[in-house]
Design a protein around this motif. Sequence first.
Motif, PDB file in Angstrom:
ATOM      1  N   LEU A 260     -19.011  28.317  15.386  1.00  0.00           N
ATOM      2  CA  LEU A 260     -17.708  28.356  16.050  1.00  0.00           C
ATOM      3  C   LEU A 260     -17.831  29.197  17.319  1.00  0.00           C
ATOM      4  O   LEU A 260     -18.198  30.377  17.254  1.00  0.00           O
ATOM      5  N   LEU A 261     -17.513  28.591  18.447  1.00  0.00           N
ATOM      6  CA  LEU A 261     -17.688  29.255  19.736  1.00  0.00           C
ATOM      7  C   LEU A 261     -16.391  29.821  20.311  1.00  0.00           C
ATOM      8  O   LEU A 261     -16.319  30.113  21.498  1.00  0.00           O
ATOM      9  N   GLY A 262     -15.383  29.963  19.487  1.00  0.00           N
ATOM     10  CA  GLY A 262     -14.180  30.666  19.911  1.00  0.00           C
ATOM     11  C   GLY A 262     -13.040  29.779  20.350  1.00  0.00           C
ATOM     12  O   GLY A 262     -13.161  28.567  20.489  1.00  0.00           O
ATOM     13  N   ASP A 263     -11.906  30.434  20.549  1.00  0.00           N
ATOM     14  CA  ASP A 263     -10.646  29.794  20.926  1.00  0.00           C
ATOM     15  C   ASP A 263     -10.222  28.747  19.895  1.00  0.00           C
ATOM     16  O   ASP A 263      -9.833  27.639  20.214  1.00  0.00           O
ATOM     17  N   ASN A 264     -10.284  29.159  18.636  1.00  0.00           N
ATOM     18  CA  ASN A 264      -9.817  28.295  17.544  1.00  0.00           C
ATOM     19  C   ASN A 264      -8.297  28.311  17.446  1.00  0.00           C
ATOM     20  O   ASN A 264      -7.718  27.421  16.837  1.00  0.00           O
ATOM     21  N   ILE A 265      -7.665  29.315  18.026  1.00  0.00           N
ATOM     22  CA  ILE A 265      -6.227  29.531  17.877  1.00  0.00           C
ATOM     23  C   ILE A 265      -5.519  29.463  19.222  1.00  0.00           C
ATOM     24  O   ILE A 265      -6.145  29.489  20.271  1.00  0.00           O
ATOM     25  N   ASP A 266      -4.179  29.409  19.144  1.00  0.00           N
ATOM     26  CA  ASP A 266      -3.268  29.488  20.280  1.00  0.00           C
ATOM     27  C   ASP A 266      -3.109  28.118  20.939  1.00  0.00           C
ATOM     28  O   ASP A 266      -3.851  27.186  20.678  1.00  0.00           O
ATOM     29  N   TYR A 267      -2.137  27.999  21.765  1.00  0.00           N
ATOM     30  CA  TYR A 267      -1.685  26.771  22.426  1.00  0.00           C
ATOM     31  C   TYR A 267      -1.125  25.773  21.419  1.00  0.00           C
ATOM     32  O   TYR A 267       0.041  25.466  21.431  1.00  0.00           O
ATOM     33  N   GLY A 268      -1.952  25.241  20.545  1.00  0.00           N
ATOM     34  CA  GLY A 268      -1.482  24.266  19.561  1.00  0.00           C
ATOM     35  C   GLY A 268      -0.577  24.909  18.524  1.00  0.00           C
ATOM     36  O   GLY A 268      -0.593  26.119  18.315  1.00  0.00           O
ATOM     37  N   MET A 269       0.205  24.089  17.854  1.00  0.00           N
ATOM     38  CA  MET A 269       1.210  24.584  16.915  1.00  0.00           C
ATOM     39  C   MET A 269       0.644  24.888  15.530  1.00  0.00           C
ATOM     40  O   MET A 269       1.354  25.398  14.674  1.00  0.00           O
TER      41      MET A 269
ATOM     42  N   ILE B  48     -17.820  33.262  16.978  1.00  0.00           N
ATOM     43  CA  ILE B  48     -17.622  34.084  18.172  1.00  0.00           C
ATOM     44  C   ILE B  48     -16.141  34.111  18.526  1.00  0.00           C
ATOM     45  O   ILE B  48     -15.470  33.088  18.478  1.00  0.00           O
ATOM     46  N   TRP B  49     -15.645  35.270  18.889  1.00  0.00           N
ATOM     47  CA  TRP B  49     -14.282  35.362  19.393  1.00  0.00           C
ATOM     48  C   TRP B  49     -14.206  34.738  20.770  1.00  0.00           C
ATOM     49  O   TRP B  49     -15.040  35.012  21.641  1.00  0.00           O
ATOM     50  N   GLY B  50     -13.188  33.937  20.977  1.00  0.00           N
ATOM     51  CA  GLY B  50     -12.879  33.471  22.320  1.00  0.00           C
ATOM     52  C   GLY B  50     -11.867  34.425  22.940  1.00  0.00           C
ATOM     53  O   GLY B  50     -11.420  35.385  22.305  1.00  0.00           O
ATOM     54  N   ASN B  51     -11.495  34.163  24.164  1.00  0.00           N
ATOM     55  CA  ASN B  51     -10.533  35.043  24.817  1.00  0.00           C
ATOM     56  C   ASN B  51      -9.167  35.010  24.136  1.00  0.00           C
ATOM     57  O   ASN B  51      -8.427  35.991  24.174  1.00  0.00           O
ATOM     58  N   HIS B  52      -8.830  33.931  23.445  1.00  0.00           N
ATOM     59  CA  HIS B  52      -7.542  33.858  22.759  1.00  0.00           C
ATOM     60  C   HIS B  52      -7.547  34.711  21.494  1.00  0.00           C
ATOM     61  O   HIS B  52      -6.565  35.406  21.213  1.00  0.00           O
ATOM     62  N   GLU B  53      -8.619  34.699  20.721  1.00  0.00           N
ATOM     63  CA  GLU B  53      -8.714  35.586  19.567  1.00  0.00           C
ATOM     64  C   GLU B  53      -8.674  37.041  20.020  1.00  0.00           C
ATOM     65  O   GLU B  53      -7.960  37.865  19.444  1.00  0.00           O
ATOM     66  N   TYR B  54      -9.439  37.341  21.047  1.00  0.00           N
ATOM     67  CA  TYR B  54      -9.482  38.715  21.565  1.00  0.00           C
ATOM     68  C   TYR B  54      -8.088  39.177  22.004  1.00  0.00           C
ATOM     69  O   TYR B  54      -7.651  40.273  21.655  1.00  0.00           O
ATOM     70  N   ALA B  55      -7.398  38.349  22.763  1.00  0.00           N
ATOM     71  CA  ALA B  55      -6.082  38.730  23.283  1.00  0.00           C
ATOM     72  C   ALA B  55      -5.078  38.966  22.162  1.00  0.00           C
ATOM     73  O   ALA B  55      -4.314  39.938  22.193  1.00  0.00           O
TER      74      ALA B  55
END
Length: 83
Positions: free
Chosen positions: A31-40, A60-67
């Motif tokens: 998993l390369l990150g940004d699994n969350i946010d934007y989508g419902m 890996i955490w993406g910028n959305h997980e980090y934020a």
Amino acid sequence: MYLILSDIHGNLSALDSILNAITHNLDGVILLGDNIDYGMRSNDVLSKLSSLDSKILVNIWGNHEYAILNKAYESFSTERGVS
């Protein structure tokens, strides 16, 4: 065979489509990150990823997980990313 996923952004339908298209047994998932946010459906995406039969080798955490984990919403460039 390894499955590499990135930028799912809470889109459960897209994740389901990918998982349903897999015809081979997987040796692992990356998993390369940004699994969350934007989508419902971010919570559903995380639940689905957690319940995979294949071992998650890298997450890996993406910028959305980090934020979200650090309450650093100012890093998003649009109002959509903040909500």
